[in-house]
Enzyme design. Sequence first.
Site, PDB file in Angstrom:
ATOM      1  N   ASP A  38       0.881  -1.166   0.000  1.00  0.00           N
ATOM      2  CA  ASP A  38       0.000   0.000   0.000  1.00  0.00           C
ATOM      3  C   ASP A  38       0.918   1.215   0.000  1.00  0.00           C
ATOM      4  O   ASP A  38       1.640   1.454   0.972  1.00  0.00           O
ATOM      5  CB  ASP A  38      -0.883  -0.027   1.258  1.00  0.00           C
ATOM      6  CG  ASP A  38      -1.813   1.185   1.341  1.00  0.00           C
ATOM      7  OD1 ASP A  38      -1.611   2.162   0.586  1.00  0.00           O
ATOM      8  OD2 ASP A  38      -2.727   1.164   2.180  1.00  0.00           O
ATOM      9  N   ASN A  65       3.446   5.215  -9.926  1.00  0.00           N
ATOM     10  CA  ASN A  65       2.329   5.068 -10.864  1.00  0.00           C
ATOM     11  C   ASN A  65       0.970   4.849 -10.194  1.00  0.00           C
ATOM     12  O   ASN A  65      -0.065   5.164 -10.789  1.00  0.00           O
ATOM     13  CB  ASN A  65       2.632   3.881 -11.799  1.00  0.00           C
ATOM     14  CG  ASN A  65       1.615   3.711 -12.884  1.00  0.00           C
ATOM     15  OD1 ASN A  65       1.375   4.628 -13.659  1.00  0.00           O
ATOM     16  ND2 ASN A  65       0.991   2.542 -12.944  1.00  0.00           N
ATOM     17  N   TYR A 131      -8.941  14.903  -7.792  1.00  0.00           N
ATOM     18  CA  TYR A 131      -7.941  14.225  -8.625  1.00  0.00           C
ATOM     19  C   TYR A 131      -7.032  15.256  -9.279  1.00  0.00           C
ATOM     20  O   TYR A 131      -5.807  15.138  -9.268  1.00  0.00           O
ATOM     21  CB  TYR A 131      -8.679  13.392  -9.675  1.00  0.00           C
ATOM     22  CG  TYR A 131      -7.793  12.621 -10.621  1.00  0.00           C
ATOM     23  CD1 TYR A 131      -7.182  11.432 -10.222  1.00  0.00           C
ATOM     24  CD2 TYR A 131      -7.585  13.060 -11.929  1.00  0.00           C
ATOM     25  CE1 TYR A 131      -6.389  10.710 -11.103  1.00  0.00           C
ATOM     26  CE2 TYR A 131      -6.797  12.342 -12.812  1.00  0.00           C
ATOM     27  CZ  TYR A 131      -6.199  11.162 -12.396  1.00  0.00           C
ATOM     28  OH  TYR A 131      -5.409  10.447 -13.273  1.00  0.00           O
ATOM     29  N   THR A 166      -8.532   2.149 -18.896  1.00  0.00           N
ATOM     30  CA  THR A 166      -8.024   1.229 -17.873  1.00  0.00           C
ATOM     31  C   THR A 166      -9.090   1.156 -16.769  1.00  0.00           C
ATOM     32  O   THR A 166     -10.028   1.967 -16.749  1.00  0.00           O
ATOM     33  CB  THR A 166      -6.713   1.752 -17.246  1.00  0.00           C
ATOM     34  OG1 THR A 166      -7.022   2.920 -16.481  1.00  0.00           O
ATOM     35  CG2 THR A 166      -5.650   2.074 -18.280  1.00  0.00           C
TER      36      THR A 166
HETATM   37  N1  LIG Z   1      -6.328   5.850 -17.365  1.00  0.00           N
HETATM   38  C1  LIG Z   1      -6.245   7.146 -17.649  1.00  0.00           C
HETATM   39  O1  LIG Z   1      -6.987   7.682 -18.493  1.00  0.00           O
HETATM   40  C2  LIG Z   1      -5.191   7.985 -16.955  1.00  0.00           C
HETATM   41  C3  LIG Z   1      -4.976   9.281 -17.422  1.00  0.00           C
HETATM   42  C4  LIG Z   1      -4.010  10.067 -16.819  1.00  0.00           C
HETATM   43  C5  LIG Z   1      -3.273   9.560 -15.764  1.00  0.00           C
HETATM   44  N2  LIG Z   1      -3.491   8.301 -15.324  1.00  0.00           N
HETATM   45  C6  LIG Z   1      -2.684   7.833 -14.187  1.00  0.00           C
HETATM   46  O2  LIG Z   1      -2.001   6.634 -14.534  1.00  0.00           O
HETATM   47  C7  LIG Z   1      -1.711   5.896 -13.343  1.00  0.00           C
HETATM   48  C8  LIG Z   1      -2.118   4.456 -13.550  1.00  0.00           C
HETATM   49  O3  LIG Z   1      -3.545   4.411 -13.651  1.00  0.00           O
HETATM   50  P1  LIG Z   1      -4.316   3.395 -14.590  1.00  0.00           P
HETATM   51  O4  LIG Z   1      -5.074   4.176 -15.584  1.00  0.00           O
HETATM   52  O5  LIG Z   1      -3.418   2.296 -15.057  1.00  0.00           O
HETATM   53  O6  LIG Z   1      -5.417   2.871 -13.536  1.00  0.00           O
HETATM   54  P2  LIG Z   1      -5.563   1.479 -12.826  1.00  0.00           P
HETATM   55  O7  LIG Z   1      -6.675   1.623 -11.854  1.00  0.00           O
HETATM   56  O8  LIG Z   1      -5.651   0.410 -13.844  1.00  0.00           O
HETATM   57  O9  LIG Z   1      -4.165   1.315 -12.077  1.00  0.00           O
HETATM   58  C9  LIG Z   1      -3.876   1.948 -10.858  1.00  0.00           C
HETATM   59  C10 LIG Z   1      -3.296   0.900  -9.927  1.00  0.00           C
HETATM   60  O10 LIG Z   1      -2.965   1.537  -8.693  1.00  0.00           O
HETATM   61  C11 LIG Z   1      -3.239   0.587  -7.683  1.00  0.00           C
HETATM   62  N3  LIG Z   1      -3.411   1.257  -6.401  1.00  0.00           N
HETATM   63  C12 LIG Z   1      -4.439   2.076  -6.011  1.00  0.00           C
HETATM   64  N4  LIG Z   1      -4.252   2.474  -4.747  1.00  0.00           N
HETATM   65  C13 LIG Z   1      -3.088   1.903  -4.322  1.00  0.00           C
HETATM   66  C14 LIG Z   1      -2.365   1.930  -3.106  1.00  0.00           C
HETATM   67  N5  LIG Z   1      -2.802   2.631  -2.047  1.00  0.00           N
HETATM   68  N6  LIG Z   1      -1.198   1.240  -3.029  1.00  0.00           N
HETATM   69  C15 LIG Z   1      -0.756   0.520  -4.085  1.00  0.00           C
HETATM   70  N7  LIG Z   1      -1.400   0.446  -5.258  1.00  0.00           N
HETATM   71  C16 LIG Z   1      -2.546   1.122  -5.372  1.00  0.00           C
HETATM   72  C17 LIG Z   1      -4.509  -0.110  -8.133  1.00  0.00           C
HETATM   73  O11 LIG Z   1      -4.708  -1.336  -7.477  1.00  0.00           O
HETATM   74  C18 LIG Z   1      -4.273  -0.238  -9.630  1.00  0.00           C
HETATM   75  O12 LIG Z   1      -3.688  -1.477  -9.972  1.00  0.00           O
HETATM   76  C19 LIG Z   1      -2.478   6.610 -12.213  1.00  0.00           C
HETATM   77  O13 LIG Z   1      -1.584   7.423 -11.488  1.00  0.00           O
HETATM   78  C20 LIG Z   1      -3.493   7.460 -12.967  1.00  0.00           C
HETATM   79  O14 LIG Z   1      -3.899   8.575 -12.215  1.00  0.00           O
HETATM   80  C21 LIG Z   1      -4.430   7.494 -15.892  1.00  0.00           C
END
Ligand SMILES: NC(=O)c1ccc[n+]([C@@H]2O[C@H](COP(=O)([O-])OP(=O)(O)OC[C@H]3O[C@@H](n4cnc5c(N)ncnc54)[C@H](O)[C@@H]3O)[C@@H](O)[C@H]2O)c1
Length: 239
Positions: A38, A65, A131, A166
């Site tokens: 975490d 990430n 966010y 995602t």
């Molecule tokens: N998907 C999009 O459109 C998008 C756009 C811009 C930025 N992002 C950023 O990209 C990054 C990855 O997101 P994603 O789209 O792959 O989403 P996702 O939900 O698939 O992945 C995020 C991961 O973070 C993990 N997570 C959440 N809280 C946690 C914690 N306390 N400790 C450890 N792990 C934890 C989740 O279990 C998940 O596997 C994030 O920072 C997100 O904000 C995503």
Amino acid sequence: MAGEGAKIVITDLDVARGEAVAAGIVAKGGEALFFQQDVTDEAAWPGAIEMAVARFGRLDTMVCNAGIAVFGPSLTMSLAEFRRQNAVNVDGVFMSAKYAALQMRKQGDGGSIIMMSSVAGLRGSANLAGYSASKGAVRLLSKSMALELASDGIRVNSVHPGIIITPIWEKAASPLGGGLNSPLDPQVLGAAVPIGKPSAPEEIANGVLFLASDAAHHMTGSELVIDGGITAGAIRRPS
Ligand SMILES: NC(=O)c1ccc[n+]([C@@H]2O[C@H](COP(=O)([O-])OP(=O)(O)OC[C@H]3O[C@@H](n4cnc5c(N)ncnc54)[C@H](O)[C@@H]3O)[C@@H](O)[C@H]2O)c1
């Protein structure tokens, strides 16, 4: 990154997902280790870095990430929801960068820290205020740590993706309502992207790979935007 020969440590709250990614890398002949973490738990950070170093000998790159989002109007968002986003998206990124940099400084030959921000960290986002605030904080955390760590050869950069389909979209629905009507419809999401479609995860990974590589050795405190043109201007692609 594994395809380029990196030995990867993956951590996540979600054990099944993390193990599947690690197994996928190993199945293709790469090296990967997964353990649950975490990112908001400070006490676990030193041990997480130690486990990575014990397995692979050193730490060259940290990708901060993990992230969560909560959709909903600011006026109905609870302080708890606002803080939860900051706990993962800002505190988690701060601690991952801090403990990685302490290890990199000990090694004495630099490193690369890559913080995942968002286009939501570059401009306002209605119904995503918590966010957006957290991702804006990541942008300046990255630049500030870049200045502090430049003399150690430790580079710190932020990445700003646009829209990637995602699970974060599915999980972002607030119990209080609000947000998008059909968040996972690629056509709805694609309409917001001048290039006409959401990014693929690999398109973000390519940017991360570049920032981790020696090809980016003169980049620190930079923001790499990979968004299909979302932030290029106010005019959208004609339909
Ligand atoms: N998907 C999009 O459109 C998008 C756009 C811009 C930025 N992002 C950023 O990209 C990054 C990855 O997101 P994603 O789209 O792959 O989403 P996702 O939900 O698939 O992945 C995020 C991961 O973070 C993990 N997570 C959440 N809280 C946690 C914690 N306390 N400790 C450890 N792990 C934890 C989740 O279990 C998940 O596997 C994030 O920072 C997100 O904000 C995503």
